[in-house]
Write a protein that holds these residues in place. Sequence first.
Motif, short mmCIF file in Angstrom:
data_model
loop_
_atom_site.label_atom_id
_atom_site.label_comp_id
_atom_site.label_asym_id
_atom_site.label_seq_id
_atom_site.Cartn_x
_atom_site.Cartn_y
_atom_site.Cartn_z
N ILE A 106 -8.64 -95.88 -30.04
CA ILE A 106 -8.03 -96.52 -31.20
C ILE A 106 -7.96 -95.46 -32.29
O ILE A 106 -8.98 -94.84 -32.61
N VAL A 107 -6.80 -95.24 -32.86
CA VAL A 107 -6.64 -94.21 -33.88
C VAL A 107 -6.46 -94.90 -35.24
O VAL A 107 -5.51 -95.65 -35.44
N LEU A 108 -7.40 -94.65 -36.14
CA LEU A 108 -7.32 -95.17 -37.51
C LEU A 108 -6.65 -94.12 -38.39
O LEU A 108 -6.92 -92.93 -38.25
N GLY A 109 -5.81 -94.55 -39.30
CA GLY A 109 -5.14 -93.63 -40.21
C GLY A 109 -5.28 -94.09 -41.65
O GLY A 109 -5.46 -95.28 -41.94
N ALA A 110 -5.24 -93.13 -42.58
CA ALA A 110 -5.28 -93.41 -44.02
C ALA A 110 -4.03 -92.81 -44.65
O ALA A 110 -4.08 -91.75 -45.28
N PRO A 111 -2.86 -93.46 -44.49
CA PRO A 111 -1.61 -92.86 -44.94
C PRO A 111 -1.44 -92.82 -46.46
O PRO A 111 -0.77 -91.93 -46.98
N SER A 112 -2.03 -93.79 -47.18
CA SER A 112 -1.77 -93.86 -48.63
C SER A 112 -3.01 -93.99 -49.48
O SER A 112 -3.01 -93.57 -50.64
N VAL A 113 -4.07 -94.59 -48.95
CA VAL A 113 -5.32 -94.73 -49.71
C VAL A 113 -6.48 -94.31 -48.81
O VAL A 113 -6.41 -94.46 -47.59
N PRO A 114 -7.53 -93.76 -49.39
CA PRO A 114 -8.68 -93.39 -48.56
C PRO A 114 -9.40 -94.63 -48.04
O PRO A 114 -9.36 -95.70 -48.67
N LEU A 115 -10.03 -94.49 -46.89
CA LEU A 115 -10.85 -95.56 -46.33
C LEU A 115 -12.32 -95.21 -46.55
O LEU A 115 -12.74 -94.08 -46.25
N THR A 116 -13.06 -96.14 -47.08
CA THR A 116 -14.49 -95.90 -47.34
C THR A 116 -15.32 -97.00 -46.68
O THR A 116 -14.85 -98.12 -46.49
N ASP A 117 -16.56 -96.64 -46.35
CA ASP A 117 -17.48 -97.59 -45.72
C ASP A 117 -16.83 -98.32 -44.55
O ASP A 117 -16.89 -99.54 -44.42
N VAL A 118 -16.20 -97.55 -43.68
CA VAL A 118 -15.52 -98.14 -42.52
C VAL A 118 -16.58 -98.61 -41.52
O VAL A 118 -17.48 -97.84 -41.13
N MET A 167 -6.15 -89.00 -22.64
CA MET A 167 -5.63 -87.64 -22.47
C MET A 167 -4.89 -87.14 -23.70
O MET A 167 -4.46 -86.00 -23.76
N THR A 168 -4.73 -87.98 -24.70
CA THR A 168 -4.01 -87.60 -25.91
C THR A 168 -4.99 -87.10 -26.97
O THR A 168 -5.95 -87.80 -27.30
N HIS A 169 -4.75 -85.91 -27.50
CA HIS A 169 -5.56 -85.39 -28.59
C HIS A 169 -5.02 -85.91 -29.92
O HIS A 169 -3.84 -85.72 -30.24
N ALA A 170 -5.88 -86.58 -30.67
CA ALA A 170 -5.49 -87.08 -32.00
C ALA A 170 -5.99 -86.09 -33.04
O ALA A 170 -7.17 -86.10 -33.41
N PHE A 171 -5.12 -85.20 -33.50
CA PHE A 171 -5.52 -84.18 -34.48
C PHE A 171 -5.63 -84.80 -35.87
O PHE A 171 -5.00 -85.82 -36.18
N ARG A 172 -6.42 -84.17 -36.71
CA ARG A 172 -6.79 -84.74 -38.01
C ARG A 172 -5.61 -85.15 -38.87
O ARG A 172 -5.63 -86.18 -39.54
N HIS A 173 -4.55 -84.34 -38.89
CA HIS A 173 -3.44 -84.58 -39.80
C HIS A 173 -2.15 -84.94 -39.08
O HIS A 173 -1.07 -84.84 -39.65
N ILE A 174 -2.25 -85.35 -37.80
CA ILE A 174 -1.06 -85.66 -37.03
C ILE A 174 -1.21 -87.05 -36.41
O ILE A 174 -2.17 -87.29 -35.67
N TRP A 175 -0.29 -87.94 -36.72
CA TRP A 175 -0.31 -89.26 -36.10
C TRP A 175 0.24 -89.16 -34.68
O TRP A 175 1.32 -88.59 -34.48
#
Length: 268
Positions: free
Chosen positions: A33-45, A3-11
């Motif tokens: 499961i919410v993945l975040g990229a706080p400091s470096v981009p994630l690639t080929d996840v 029921m929780t909306h995980a918006f693109r720029h909001i943890w």
Amino acid sequence: DTMTHAFRHIWPAATTPGVVLECARNEWESGQIVLGAPSVPLTDVDVTWERLKGPVTLDDSAMTVELVAYLKTEAAPYMTHHIGWWPDGLTPLAPFSLPVGEVQPLWVTARIPANAPAGTYTSTITVRAAGLPAQQVPVTLTVWDFTLPTQVSLPNVFSLSQMLVESWYRADKLKWDDLKPTYYDFWLDRRLNPTSLYGAKLPPPEDLDYCLQRGINTFILDYIYNKNVLEEEKFQALLEKLAAWDQVLREKDLYDKALVFNDEEPAE
């Protein structure tokens, strides 16, 4: 939770270190499961997971992981707390990248067979991104000791449009007969009745046995609207269509499941 909306720029404000699910046999339950990229981009996840193990090991179909897709909304004529990218649909899992400052939810679903033993099941979901250590998320599932019926007791009527489905797949040259098994299963897996308020009525008599086996509990025979009751010829045609269903309904004892939809726009 789902029921929780995980918006693109909001943890999300409320998170836990793992996925905890509870459900009955013959039921689905989901979590995120919410993945975040706080400091470096994630690639080929890449995301993999183990089978659910407990009193028995469930097969691969008992748990799936999908990507939550985003839909961009525009200014609305009413009050809303967010305009922009909304988490909305689900797409098949595939390798993806995530820019710095954004999140990406994964939708985890447990589908418990009707014959699964009750008890606690566990799994591990592993997330890998290029150049970074793998991250593991534990999944704990409690299966209660009762089984939900395939046919639910609550009648529901949504509207599945054969015309709109064919329009969507026109470029692929797919017709309703090519697509209907997938659509029937998609709706009935979610305990929704694949019937139609307008246009071609669903399911037709030849598809009824399959839908009944899968749990349909309500379907529309036809609908009454201004023109087909105010004009005698059309009204008689409507009565003939309903009469054609009578034998099917009587033989299968379906009078309590068949409806005639009274148009929501009555005659003046």
